[in-house]
Design a protein around this motif. Structure first.
Motif, PDB file in Angstrom:
ATOM      1  N   ARG A 155      -3.288   3.796   6.870  1.00 42.73           N
ATOM      2  CA  ARG A 155      -2.812   4.636   6.012  1.00 42.73           C
ATOM      3  C   ARG A 155      -3.482   5.824   5.142  1.00 42.73           C
ATOM      4  O   ARG A 155      -3.150   6.327   4.504  1.00 42.73           O
ATOM      5  N   LYS A 156      -3.969   7.175   6.688  1.00 48.87           N
ATOM      6  CA  LYS A 156      -4.567   7.868   6.426  1.00 48.87           C
ATOM      7  C   LYS A 156      -3.165   8.914   6.677  1.00 48.87           C
ATOM      8  O   LYS A 156      -3.457   9.564   5.839  1.00 48.87           O
ATOM      9  N   LEU A 162       2.469  12.439   2.337  1.00 51.75           N
ATOM     10  CA  LEU A 162       2.313  12.626   0.750  1.00 51.75           C
ATOM     11  C   LEU A 162       1.693  14.097   1.185  1.00 51.75           C
ATOM     12  O   LEU A 162       2.478  15.137  -0.339  1.00 51.75           O
ATOM     13  N   THR A 163       0.552  13.815   1.051  1.00 59.02           N
ATOM     14  CA  THR A 163       0.572  15.158   0.848  1.00 59.02           C
ATOM     15  C   THR A 163       0.885  16.217   1.241  1.00 59.02           C
ATOM     16  O   THR A 163       0.597  18.059   0.726  1.00 59.02           O
ATOM     17  N   THR A 206       2.299   1.702  -3.529  1.00 57.56           N
ATOM     18  CA  THR A 206       1.462   2.283  -4.971  1.00 57.56           C
ATOM     19  C   THR A 206       1.366   3.770  -3.988  1.00 57.56           C
ATOM     20  O   THR A 206       1.263   4.192  -5.289  1.00 57.56           O
ATOM     21  N   GLU A 207       1.082   3.877  -3.451  1.00 52.72           N
ATOM     22  CA  GLU A 207       0.550   5.585  -2.546  1.00 52.72           C
ATOM     23  C   GLU A 207       1.563   6.099  -3.299  1.00 52.72           C
ATOM     24  O   GLU A 207       1.545   7.496  -3.276  1.00 52.72           O
ATOM     25  N   PHE A 238       1.084  -1.232   0.118  1.00 53.90           N
ATOM     26  CA  PHE A 238      -0.077  -0.130   0.454  1.00 53.90           C
ATOM     27  C   PHE A 238       1.011   1.092   0.094  1.00 53.90           C
ATOM     28  O   PHE A 238       0.597   2.773  -0.799  1.00 53.90           O
ATOM     29  N   PHE A 239       1.990   1.713   1.217  1.00 52.73           N
ATOM     30  CA  PHE A 239       2.706   2.408   0.999  1.00 52.73           C
ATOM     31  C   PHE A 239       3.369   2.399  -0.663  1.00 52.73           C
ATOM     32  O   PHE A 239       3.549   3.510  -0.816  1.00 52.73           O
ATOM     33  N   ILE A 291      -0.777   8.917   3.519  1.00 53.20           N
ATOM     34  CA  ILE A 291      -1.191   9.770   2.573  1.00 53.20           C
ATOM     35  C   ILE A 291      -1.515  11.474   2.456  1.00 53.20           C
ATOM     36  O   ILE A 291      -0.361  11.324   2.097  1.00 53.20           O
ATOM     37  N   LYS A 306       2.208   6.488  -6.609  1.00 54.14           N
ATOM     38  CA  LYS A 306       1.099   7.222  -7.427  1.00 54.14           C
ATOM     39  C   LYS A 306       1.387   8.966  -7.228  1.00 54.14           C
ATOM     40  O   LYS A 306       0.605   9.719  -8.212  1.00 54.14           O
ATOM     41  N   ALA A 307       1.779   9.350  -6.236  1.00 55.63           N
ATOM     42  CA  ALA A 307       2.073  10.672  -6.084  1.00 55.63           C
ATOM     43  C   ALA A 307       3.038  10.867  -6.411  1.00 55.63           C
ATOM     44  O   ALA A 307       2.921  12.653  -7.062  1.00 55.63           O
TER      45      ALA A 307
END
Length: 328
Positions: free
Chosen positions: A286-287, A293-294, A95-96, A92-93, A290, A99-100
């Motif tokens: 998970r939140k 990264l934001t 992939t995110e 998951f890490f 993310i 993606k970012a």
């Protein structure tokens, strides 16, 4: 720094449900907290006993018991906790993160490692220990950058004991935060480095030019003072960087050869989750990841939009000098 390609990859392990993972991570986190807390209590008690009773045997038992709790309970629990989280949530890490900011290059072109940090001199105090985690190189809105969580420490020897006749070695943290490198982001003629002078200050002190010079040393690549290159726009950028989070404080900022390097003391964790997060909340992990990264994307936007990186900075400084000249 040797770049690990599988930092977020699971290694052939059986997948756990969120409920199972929550229980296991919670157990490790609890063991870590108990080991650290009891260890600190025992060490502090031993230090107090040294001044009150001066019983060497009791002092040694307390201090060594505290250290043993950390090494044999807290440290293994911390290691197992991190390993399990990466094992189960690594996919998951990755992939995110991709993606970012896109995939990482095979070879880092903007490394953040011991050699670079030592050469860049982002801290005015030399370090003897360095930890770099969650390094990633990628792109954000066409900007090539790299970022990592970094901790710099040094070993200090000082006198101790009732009669101040013993020497004690301790580790002092010089920097804990993020280091960011940006490629081709500023005017290539700019040559300035800012370093925190470690003076006690309030955040609003840096809005005043005289106060800014007190708290930050400005110099060029060859070591010459560069206070005259500190423009209002640059001070404004530093102020905004420190206002980006409640814990942010600039350690070093370099604008040179069109590139930027930033070292920001902060509790913010890039591509990760904060230590104090309750790891039983898997969705929360998970939140938070993310959100980290934001947060990096927002920081890069803040830097990119600053006029301090363009010729407008020089023009603004000239206007200020002219105004001061005519006002005087």
């Amino acid at each position: 720094m040797r770049k690990k390609r599988n930092d977020f990859d699971a290694v052939g392990a059986e997948r756990m449900t969120d409920t199972e993972l929550s229980k296991k991570l919670g157990s490790y986190q609890r063991m870590e907290s108990i080991g650290i807390l009891l260890g600190i209590i025992l060490v502090i008690t031993g230090c107090i006993m040294m001044f009150v009773y001066r019983n060497i045997i009791v002092i040694c038992i307390l201090v060594f018991s505290g250290v043993a709790l950390f090494l044999l309970v807290a440290k293994p629990a911390q290691t197992n906790k991190k390993a399990l989280m990466q094992q189960q949530l690594g996919g998951f890490f990755r992939t995110e993160l991709t993606k970012a900011f896109g995939p990482e290059p095979e070879l880092a072109t903007l490394p953040i490692d011991w050699a670079y940090l030592e050469a860049a001199k982002l801290s005015t105090v030399s370090f003897t220990e360095c930890t770099v985690t969650n390094f990633h190189e990628g792109e954000h809105k066409g900007l090539r950058f790299s970022a990592a969580n970094v901790e710099l420490r040094r070993t200090v020897e000082e006198k101790s004991g009732p009669d101040n006749d013993n020497w004690m070695t301790r580790t002092e943290t010089l920097f804990r935060g993020i280091v960011v490198r940006c490629k081709d982001i500023c005017d290539p003629t700019l040559d300035i480095a800012l370093n925190d002078t470690f003076q006690e200050r309030k955040k609003d002190d840096i809005t005043d030019p005289a106060a800014f010079r007190k708290h930050f040393a400005a110099h060029t690549a060859d070591g010459r003072e560069a206070d005259d290159q500190v423009t209002p726009q640059l001070r404004d950028l530093v102020q905004k960087l420190e206002a980006s989070s409640g814990s942010a404080k600039l350690c070093g900022l370099i604008l040179r050869d069109g590139d930027l390097t930033l070292a920001l003391n902060t509790r913010y964790v890039f591509a990760g989750v904060p230590e104090e997060l309750d790891l039983r909340d898997i969705d929360g992990i998970r939140k938070w990841f993310i959100a980290s990264l934001t947060g990096m994307g927002n920081l890069l936007d803040l830097i990119t939009e600053s006029p301090a990186l363009t010729g407008a900075a020089e023009e603004g400084e000239n206007n200020e000098r002219n105004k001061q000249k005519y006002d005087g």
